[in-house]
Design an enzyme around this catalytic site. Structure first.
Site, PDB file in Angstrom:
ATOM      1  N   HIS A 347      73.460  77.710  77.755  1.00  0.00           N
ATOM      2  CA  HIS A 347      74.572  78.570  77.320  1.00  0.00           C
ATOM      3  C   HIS A 347      75.889  78.246  78.003  1.00  0.00           C
ATOM      4  O   HIS A 347      76.845  79.006  77.862  1.00  0.00           O
ATOM      5  CB  HIS A 347      74.264  80.038  77.612  1.00  0.00           C
ATOM      6  CG  HIS A 347      73.119  80.594  76.850  1.00  0.00           C
ATOM      7  ND1 HIS A 347      73.261  81.220  75.636  1.00  0.00           N
ATOM      8  CD2 HIS A 347      71.805  80.629  77.129  1.00  0.00           C
ATOM      9  CE1 HIS A 347      72.079  81.620  75.207  1.00  0.00           C
ATOM     10  NE2 HIS A 347      71.167  81.270  76.099  1.00  0.00           N
ATOM     11  N   LYS A 525      85.659  91.015  76.220  1.00  0.00           N
ATOM     12  CA  LYS A 525      84.653  90.064  76.709  1.00  0.00           C
ATOM     13  C   LYS A 525      84.709  90.100  78.227  1.00  0.00           C
ATOM     14  O   LYS A 525      85.597  90.730  78.790  1.00  0.00           O
ATOM     15  CB  LYS A 525      84.933  88.651  76.197  1.00  0.00           C
ATOM     16  CG  LYS A 525      86.404  88.231  76.330  1.00  0.00           C
ATOM     17  CD  LYS A 525      86.668  86.872  75.716  1.00  0.00           C
ATOM     18  CE  LYS A 525      86.876  86.868  74.225  1.00  0.00           C
ATOM     19  NZ  LYS A 525      85.857  86.177  73.483  1.00  0.00           N
ATOM     20  N   ARG A 526      83.764  89.419  78.906  1.00  0.00           N
ATOM     21  CA  ARG A 526      83.864  89.330  80.359  1.00  0.00           C
ATOM     22  C   ARG A 526      85.208  88.711  80.737  1.00  0.00           C
ATOM     23  O   ARG A 526      85.748  87.893  80.001  1.00  0.00           O
ATOM     24  CB  ARG A 526      82.710  88.484  80.918  1.00  0.00           C
ATOM     25  CG  ARG A 526      81.392  89.228  80.978  1.00  0.00           C
ATOM     26  CD  ARG A 526      81.471  90.466  81.840  1.00  0.00           C
ATOM     27  NE  ARG A 526      81.424  90.111  83.240  1.00  0.00           N
ATOM     28  CZ  ARG A 526      80.358  90.286  84.034  1.00  0.00           C
ATOM     29  NH1 ARG A 526      79.268  90.856  83.565  1.00  0.00           N
ATOM     30  NH2 ARG A 526      80.409  89.941  85.297  1.00  0.00           N
ATOM     31  N   LYS A 531      88.418  82.230  79.704  1.00  0.00           N
ATOM     32  CA  LYS A 531      88.598  83.031  78.480  1.00  0.00           C
ATOM     33  C   LYS A 531      90.072  83.410  78.273  1.00  0.00           C
ATOM     34  O   LYS A 531      90.459  83.880  77.229  1.00  0.00           O
ATOM     35  CB  LYS A 531      87.722  84.275  78.531  1.00  0.00           C
ATOM     36  CG  LYS A 531      86.220  83.944  78.537  1.00  0.00           C
ATOM     37  CD  LYS A 531      85.373  85.207  78.567  1.00  0.00           C
ATOM     38  CE  LYS A 531      83.893  84.952  78.783  1.00  0.00           C
ATOM     39  NZ  LYS A 531      83.164  84.619  77.547  1.00  0.00           N
ATOM     40  N   THR A 633      80.035  85.200  70.534  1.00  0.00           N
ATOM     41  CA  THR A 633      79.350  85.935  69.472  1.00  0.00           C
ATOM     42  C   THR A 633      80.225  87.112  69.036  1.00  0.00           C
ATOM     43  O   THR A 633      80.156  87.539  67.886  1.00  0.00           O
ATOM     44  CB  THR A 633      77.978  86.457  69.944  1.00  0.00           C
ATOM     45  OG1 THR A 633      78.137  87.022  71.245  1.00  0.00           O
ATOM     46  CG2 THR A 633      76.946  85.353  69.989  1.00  0.00           C
ATOM     47  N   LYS A 637      81.322  88.836  65.256  1.00  0.00           N
ATOM     48  CA  LYS A 637      81.317  90.271  64.921  1.00  0.00           C
ATOM     49  C   LYS A 637      82.661  90.688  64.334  1.00  0.00           C
ATOM     50  O   LYS A 637      82.724  91.472  63.374  1.00  0.00           O
ATOM     51  CB  LYS A 637      81.008  91.104  66.175  1.00  0.00           C
ATOM     52  CG  LYS A 637      79.597  90.867  66.709  1.00  0.00           C
ATOM     53  CD  LYS A 637      79.404  91.413  68.120  1.00  0.00           C
ATOM     54  CE  LYS A 637      78.150  90.795  68.738  1.00  0.00           C
ATOM     55  NZ  LYS A 637      78.058  90.976  70.202  1.00  0.00           N
TER      56      LYS A 637
HETATM   57  C1  F58 Z   1      77.378  83.196  77.114  1.00  0.00           C
HETATM   58  N1  F58 Z   1      76.932  83.088  78.467  1.00  0.00           N
HETATM   59  C2  F58 Z   1      78.414  82.153  76.737  1.00  0.00           C
HETATM   60  N2  F58 Z   1      76.286  84.009  80.493  1.00  0.00           N
HETATM   61  O1  F58 Z   1      79.496  82.204  77.656  1.00  0.00           O
HETATM   62  C3  F58 Z   1      78.902  82.424  75.328  1.00  0.00           C
HETATM   63  O2  F58 Z   1      79.804  81.436  74.906  1.00  0.00           O
HETATM   64  C4  F58 Z   1      77.719  82.455  74.371  1.00  0.00           C
HETATM   65  O3  F58 Z   1      78.115  82.890  73.110  1.00  0.00           O
HETATM   66  C5  F58 Z   1      76.643  83.413  74.884  1.00  0.00           C
HETATM   67  O4  F58 Z   1      76.275  83.087  76.220  1.00  0.00           O
HETATM   68  C6  F58 Z   1      75.399  83.371  74.042  1.00  0.00           C
HETATM   69  O5  F58 Z   1      74.977  82.064  73.833  1.00  0.00           O
HETATM   70  C7  F58 Z   1      76.707  84.199  79.203  1.00  0.00           C
HETATM   71  O6  F58 Z   1      76.848  85.308  78.727  1.00  0.00           O
HETATM   72  C8  F58 Z   1      76.056  84.984  81.390  1.00  0.00           C
HETATM   73  O7  F58 Z   1      76.273  86.152  81.170  1.00  0.00           O
HETATM   74  C9  F58 Z   1      75.521  84.567  82.751  1.00  0.00           C
HETATM   75  C10 F58 Z   1      74.344  85.436  83.148  1.00  0.00           C
HETATM   76  C11 F58 Z   1      73.858  85.098  84.541  1.00  0.00           C
HETATM   77  C12 F58 Z   1      74.941  85.180  85.555  1.00  0.00           C
HETATM   78  C13 F58 Z   1      76.119  84.325  85.162  1.00  0.00           C
HETATM   79  C14 F58 Z   1      76.630  84.662  83.766  1.00  0.00           C
END
Ligand code: F58
Length: 791
Positions: A347, A525-526, A531, A633, A637
């Site tokens: 990811h 988003k985060r 971003k 994602t 939406k």
């Molecule tokens: C996200 N990753 C991607 N990671 O940033 C986003 O582009 C993508 O659409 C999504 O995954 C689904 O494929 C993501 O959300 C985290 O939250 C990690 C979790 C563990 C700690 C560090 C961040």
């Protein structure tokens, strides 16, 4: 198949649960009591389809999918269950006759926030789609006592407060005290592994119902318990605190969701969490497989295990360990079997986000696994001639481990999958050229259109029927109505209704008056540098300057909405939050721009807030530095709900633009290749700032303390960062972004044309259903199919 649910029956069962399950009578029942009673009444209706699905799965004796994920960002479940049961109107009517409001009851449920962001929410959408498609599957994860922290703002700064979803009864789960496994840590290997410490993983099951209740799968979450509940010896000796220490240590493992991995402290606990849930899940999988009497040699014919990122990558060596140490399989064969079962989803391309464990820590915590990894590495090097090691620089590299132990590795958008091949796994891709494939992400239309957007759902149903809910590409039938002004007016009336709902929500939460006819421009988003929320707020200031310079100009009124949490240890992200809040304070108080520009940042963005914001959005901000956002994602939406995107050629934006049409998408910015080239240019950010008087002015205003009058130096660090280390190229994309925003302004006031573009975004977003994504995984990775009889 769903039976029609009569509101009288439901009402009877709500009252029955109120009395018999909660021990309350109607006279003193609280909102919580009513919600719990309704949830239990609906949960009763989930059990039969759940049992039937399990029975069919056993009868078919085929393959099950096991989705291993550290995170499931579920949100609320009550409405989801009501919708999938076809019991929404019955619930509404039943509550109404009891003098209660359905929406109020539904909104009382706390979010199950067992995830950080996109990755966790994707896992939740996948569970929904697996059930809707009737693919036998289990989700496996951790039952965190505290989900993602609550975000508060104090004078504009983010403050984190522990979240407590389990302080109330979680109605949807079934505890399984009889399903528990020991999980060991540390110790020595003397022929066999003798762990120094053992905890118990205890299962809690939540049924996940698919559309029309045709199928239900299980989400099994593990909670950590001590092997001995209580040290009576210590207690009797008067050591009251010492008596509870073993319990506290064991329970710490499932205590809290990691909000990031940026801090050193607690890393060991994170490794333990990962091994804890992976080991329990694999023990459960092997136990189930053996209970059906199959030969262990055929494991991969019955078991497909998907690793959601590297967090469960220890599954490779753990499965080998279970096969070799506990089932007598030969090591080489065990590695083969494990590979045939396992697949890994990547990811991220950010190198810092690919997990690496310090070798010392790893050896101390999982000594047997380290031995097995050495064997895996040796075999990989010897049989392929590759030079890519799993253990290197005194670290265990989990990306490489996951890759080598998987028969398929997938990226999450077309661009991302190509970049995975070219960058992070370049060499491994040369060695295993067919291993990396793409599966572009998707989102569940049940939650992200049907439930969250009732006005649009009603219009779509009226126009093309209800078939789109589990066959989202049917939305393209809306295109036949695109020249019909009646349809477009109704489409925009639905948008307006959602904007009004949001305006009243804001009015309830703050004293801010919002004009629903303004453009709602949303970035949720985060918070992360890549971003580029920073670029968004800089552009907001620049726009504010231009309005002030020419207050009588024809300005398109805009409401800028931000939402999102920063990892607690991510200092720059937290400064960006502070800046946005400071800017909001100044702009919102400016009488000159009063009815032209406002900035809001509601705290504690979560799934439920997304469900209110997304349907109300006119403009979706997808402005990451190209090459950094794996997919996104949220972008899907928004498009599905008729927002137009302003975005870069990054992640799934590329595919969204291809599908909705370039003319219905506001593109700007450097491409992924140009980003790489630009970084090689000397002093590119200073050059970009010098070339943009607009940006220079904004940065000077911030540096002069215009937005932090009592503390003018507050943002000197951020401004310096842009001059000296603008790694995410905010300065280089700024002017393009600003100019494109002005095109958006001009487009928005052409109501008829905007309506057409918005409706086309909805009509052409059907491909972004997670049902399509899951079909792709089932076909290209798992080799499984649906057990639904479609008669
Ligand atoms: C996200 N990753 C991607 N990671 O940033 C986003 O582009 C993508 O659409 C999504 O995954 C689904 O494929 C993501 O959300 C985290 O939250 C990690 C979790 C563990 C700690 C560090 C961040």
């Amino acid at each position: 198949m769903t039976k029609t649910i009569a509101s009288e029956d439901l009402q009877f069962n709500i009252l029955r649960h109120l009395k018999k399950s909660l021990g309350k009578d109607t006279a003193n029942a609280t909102l919580y009591d009513w919600r719990t009673s309704l949830s239990l009444a609906l949960r009763d209706l989930v059990v039969d389809p759940w049992f039937q699905s399990t029975r069919k799965t056993y009868e078919a004796a085929g393959k099950r999918v096991y989705y291993l994920s550290m995170e499931f960002l579920i949100g609320r479940l009550l409405e989801d269950v009501a919708v999938n049961l076809g019991a929404e109107s019955a619930s509404r009517a039943a509550l109404e006759s009891l003098g209660l409001d359905y929406d109020e009851v539904v909104h009382d449920e706390p979010d199950a926030a067992l995830g950080n962001g996109g990755l966790g929410r994707l896992a939740a959408c996948f569970l929904d789609s697996l059930s809707t498609l009737g693919i036998p599957a289990y989700g496996y994860g951790i039952r965190y006592e505290h989900g993602l922290f609550e975000q508060h703002f104090e004078n504009g700064r983010q403050i984190e407060v522990a979240e407590g979803w389990l302080s109330q009864r979680h109605t949807w789960e079934f505890e399984r005290p009889e399903v528990n496994y020991p999980v060991g840590f540390g110790g020595h290997v003397n022929g066999t592994w003798e762990p120094a410490e053992t905890v118990i993983a205890n299962a809690y099951d939540t049924p996940i119902l698919g559309w029309k209740a045709r199928w239900a799968n299980t989400l099994r979450l593990w909670s950590a318990k001590p092997t001995v509940l209580f040290d009576l010896g210590s207690f009797n000796r008067g050591d009251l605190v010492g008596a509870v220490v073993p319990e506290a240590l064991a329970r710490a493992i499932s205590r809290v969701l990691y909000p990031d991995d940026t801090t050193e402290a607690g890393k060991e606990l994170r490794l333990k969490q990962e091994y804890f849930f992976t080991s329990a899940s694999l023990q459960d999988i092997v136990r189930r497989f053996k209970s059906e009497g199959f030969d262990i040699e055929t494991l991969a014919d019955h078991v497909a295990i998907q690793l959601n990122d590297t967090h469960p990558a220890i599954a490779g060596p753990e499965l080998v360990r279970l096969l070799v140490d506990e089932n007598g399989v030969d090591m080489k064969r065990a590695v083969e079997i494990a590979k045939a079962c396992l697949a890994y989803t990547n990811h991220t391309l950010l190198p810092e986000a690919l997990e690496r464990w310090d070798l010392g820590l790893f050896a101390r915590t999982l000594p047997r696994h380290l031995q097995i990894i050495e064997v895996i590495e040796e075999e990989h090097l010897a049989t392929t001639g590759s030079h890519v090691r799993i253990i290197e620089d005194h670290a265990v590299k989990m990306g490489e481990l996951a890759f080598v132990m998987a028969h398929r590795v997938n990226g999450v958008s077309a661009l991302h999958s190509e970049l995975v091949k070219k960058t992070v796994f370049h060499d491994l891709n040369q060695t295993y050229p067919d291993r990396i494939i793409n599966q572009t992400n998707g989102v569940t239309p049940r939650r992200w259109l049907y439930s969250c957007n009732p006005p649009l759902r009603t219009l779509i149903n009226k126009t093309i029927g209800e078939g789109w809910v589990d066959d989202l590409e049917q939305l393209n039938r809306l295109e036949a109505h695109i020249a019909d002004t009646g349809f477009l007016d109704a489409f925009m009336a639905a948008k307006r209704a959602n904007k009004e709902r949001l305006a009243s929500w804001f009015a309830e939460k703050s004293d801010l008056q919002i004009d629903p006819s303004a453009m709602f421009d949303v970035q949720i988003k985060r918070i992360h540098e890549y971003k580029r929320q920073f670029m968004n707020i800089l552009e907001t200031i620049a726009h504010w300057n231009e309005i002030r310079d020419n207050p009588n100009g024809e300005w398109t009124p805009r409401l800028k909405i931000f939402g999102g949490k920063a990892a607690p240890g991510y200092v720059v992200a937290k400064e960006i939050i502070h800046l946005i809040n400071d800017v909001a304070k100044v702009i919102n108080a400016d009488p000159v721009t009063q009815d032209k520009l406002k900035v809001v940042y509601p705290p504690n963005y979560n799934v439920s807030m997304a469900e209110i914001l997304i349907p109300a959005a006119d403009l979706s901000e997808q402005i990451s530095t190209a090459g950094k956002e794996a997919s996104g994602t949220g972008n899907m939406k928004f498009a599905l709900n008729g927002a137009l995107t302003i975005g870069t050629l990054d992640g799934a934006n590329v595919e969204i633009r291809e599908r909705v049409g370039a003319e219905n998408f506001f593109l700007f910015g450097l491409t992924a290749e140009e980003v790489v080239e630009r970084r090689n240019q000397h002093d590119y950010s200073r050059a970009a700032i010098a070339a943009s008087p607009r940006l220079t002015r904004v940065l000077n205003q911030i540096a002069d303390g215009l937005f932090s009058p009592g503390d003018p130096g507050r943002y000197h660090g951020l401004v310096r960062l842009l001059h000296e280390h603008d790694y995410f190229l905010v300065t280089c994309d700024f002017d393009g972004y600003f100019d494109t925003q002005r095109q958006v302004d001009a487009a928005f006031v052409d109501h008829a044309h905007w309506a057409r573009m918005a409706a086309l975004n909805t009509a052409r977003s059907g491909w972004f259903s997670s049902d399509r994504t899951i079909r792709g995984y089932a076909q290209d990775i798992w080799n499984t199919s649906s057990l639904l009889d479609r008669s």
